[in-house]
Design a protein around this motif. Structure first.
Motif, short mmCIF file in Angstrom:
data_model
loop_
_atom_site.label_atom_id
_atom_site.label_comp_id
_atom_site.label_asym_id
_atom_site.label_seq_id
_atom_site.Cartn_x
_atom_site.Cartn_y
_atom_site.Cartn_z
N PHE A 204 37.42 43.08 38.51
CA PHE A 204 37.78 42.24 37.94
C PHE A 204 36.09 42.25 38.41
N ARG A 205 35.40 42.67 37.59
CA ARG A 205 33.56 43.35 38.12
C ARG A 205 32.37 42.61 37.69
N SER A 206 32.68 42.25 36.23
CA SER A 206 32.25 41.75 35.18
C SER A 206 32.88 39.92 35.15
N THR A 207 33.15 39.62 36.43
CA THR A 207 33.56 38.05 37.00
C THR A 207 32.91 38.26 38.19
N LYS A 208 32.30 36.80 38.06
CA LYS A 208 31.12 36.52 39.72
C LYS A 208 32.62 36.71 40.96
N ARG A 209 31.95 36.77 41.65
CA ARG A 209 32.77 36.86 43.33
C ARG A 209 33.05 35.17 43.35
N ALA A 210 32.12 34.53 42.75
CA ALA A 210 32.82 32.80 43.79
C ALA A 210 33.55 32.39 42.28
N LYS A 211 33.61 32.35 41.52
CA LYS A 211 35.27 31.94 40.29
C LYS A 211 36.32 32.85 40.70
N ILE A 212 35.96 34.43 41.22
CA ILE A 212 37.25 35.14 41.81
C ILE A 212 38.43 33.99 42.90
N ILE B 229 45.35 28.75 43.68
CA ILE B 229 47.06 29.36 43.59
C ILE B 229 47.11 29.30 45.22
N TYR B 230 46.27 29.83 46.42
CA TYR B 230 46.79 29.12 47.56
C TYR B 230 47.34 27.90 47.80
N ASN B 231 46.41 26.47 47.20
CA ASN B 231 45.87 25.53 47.47
C ASN B 231 47.78 25.06 46.79
N VAL B 232 48.11 25.21 45.85
CA VAL B 232 49.22 25.32 44.72
C VAL B 232 50.48 25.82 45.75
N VAL B 233 50.37 26.94 46.04
CA VAL B 233 51.72 27.44 46.71
C VAL B 233 52.06 26.68 47.47
N ASP C 254 44.69 28.27 33.08
CA ASP C 254 43.52 27.74 33.07
C ASP C 254 42.60 28.43 33.42
N ALA C 255 42.25 29.10 34.10
CA ALA C 255 40.78 30.36 34.49
C ALA C 255 40.58 30.74 33.49
N ILE C 256 41.12 31.99 32.85
CA ILE C 256 41.17 32.70 31.80
C ILE C 256 41.02 31.86 30.26
#
Length: 378
Positions: free
Chosen positions: A184-192, A199-203, A337-339
């Motif tokens: 996902f090169r076009s997405t900012k790393r902070a958003k990833i 995901i970690y918090n939910v699991v 929710d993120a896309i």
């Protein structure tokens, strides 16, 4: 001058056909690669649980490999202790088998006498019917035993490979994160990073909440069985609690074995009904109060979506799919929710928002109308 790729606006039915084809292919490969994907998914979940311990050890300047090995030793030791305690209970329970068989024969004799006295059915006919069912049970038990042994062998091989998956997932976690940065090169790393954190918090919250619910339900089941005077109350109570891993119907399924045991060991059949009543009451508490407040607040999936995904994953992966359905759906909701184009699907999976409504004010409504229309209304 840059060459821009012209956008192609496909008709809606073509887009729908493409989505259906992709979904069909995805479902087929999920089913075909079940033996690979199921232990991998469990390994990912376990790796998320162990990450805080591993991170704390690395902050204490313990190298990553020894830190991971310490985490695996803790988990394997805990599981070994759990299986050892369960095996002791099962061994003690199976020692009661001769007494249970004798008690079952006595109940069968009573049923034969009851059928002969009330319905004038000959005892020999009842015995023949019972023998026929018993022979069919023995005949079918061969294939059942074979399938059980195969399933046990597959389960043992799956369990043996899960620690290896966990080790490499935790060892190469930075490598996998860099992989997603490149995809996902076009997405900012902070958003990833934010998506990974959610995901970690939910699991983590879901699994911690699930363990809490199992403990609470196990204690409630045990207390109810102790009040009824049932033997092996702790074993049966926590066995029913672990059946929560099969949502909605797990506790009721877990009540069948203690009810049958009570029926064979107690002269009063109402006690067996009391066992089912205790488990049913705990099931109601678990479904309406315990799980919604402990787990539901952490995994915001509406009940209708939860039932549908349980049926879908159960149809796809069986009992394992029922266990993994809610955490995997929670992960999908975070991704949706993120896309931006997938946000409506994330909204559909989530809890319905309660909108506050107020009574209709006719005066406010007519004041906004044009003057001619307002005169007609007046």
């Amino acid at each position: 001058m840059e060459n821009k790729v012209p956008e192609v606006n496909l008709p809606s039915y073509v887009r729908l056909a493409c989505v259906l084809i992709i979904t069909t292919i995805l479902v087929y490969w999920l089913s075909a690669m079940q033996e690979l994907l199921v232990p991998l998914v469990f390994s990912v979940l376990f790796a998320m649980i162990l990450y805080p311990i591993n991170h704390r050890l690395e902050r204490w300047r313990v190298p990553r490999v020894p830190a991971i090995l310490v985490c695996l030793v803790i988990v394997i030791g805990f599981l070994y202790l759990l299986f050892y305690l369960v095996s002791l209970q099962i061994a003690s329970f199976t020692a009661e088998a001769p007494r249970l068989i004798e008690r079952g024969n006595q109940i069968l004799d009573r049923l034969q006498t009851f059928g002969e006295d009330r319905f004038h059915i000959e005892r020999t006919r009842i015995a023949e019917e019972a023998r026929t069912y018993f022979n069919n049970l023995i005949r079918e038990s061969g294939s059942f035993l074979t399938s059980t042994l195969l399933a046990t062998t597959n389960t043992l091989s799956t369990i043996s490979i899960v620690p290896l998956y966990i080790f490499f997932l935790m060892l190469y976690r930075d490598f996998f994160r860099a992989f997603f940065y490149k995809v996902f090169r076009s997405t900012k790393r902070a958003k990833i990073d934010v998506i990974f954190s959610r995901i970690y918090n939910v699991v983590k919250d879901y699994l911690v909440g699930l363990v809490s619910v199992i403990l609470i339900v196990g204690i409630l089941n045990t207390v109810g069985l102790l009040i009824l005077g049932i033997d092996y109350a702790v074993f049966f109570g926590f066995l029913g609690a672990f059946m929560i891993l099969i949502p909605y119907i797990g506790i009721l399924i877990g009540s069948l074995l203690p009810a049958l045991f009570t029926l064979l060991t107690n002269d009063n059949p109402l006690v067996a009904l009391g066992v089912i009543g205790v488990f049913s009451f705990v099931q109601i508490l678990e479904g309406n109060f315990i799980t919604p407040y402990i787990v539901g607040s952490k995994v915001s999936i509406n009940p209708l979506a939860a039932i549908i995904v349980l049926l879908l994953w159960g149809q796809l992966w069986g009992v394992t799919g029922l266990i993994l359905a809610l955490p995997m759906t929670a992960i999908l909701k975070v991704v949706f929710d993120a896309i931006e184009p997938l946000k409506p699907y994330g909204y559909l999976l989530g809890e319905a928002e309660r909108q506050k409504t107020r009574p209709l004010n006719v005066k406010e409504l007519t004041d906004k109308l044009p003057k001619k229309v307002k005169d007609l209304v007046d």
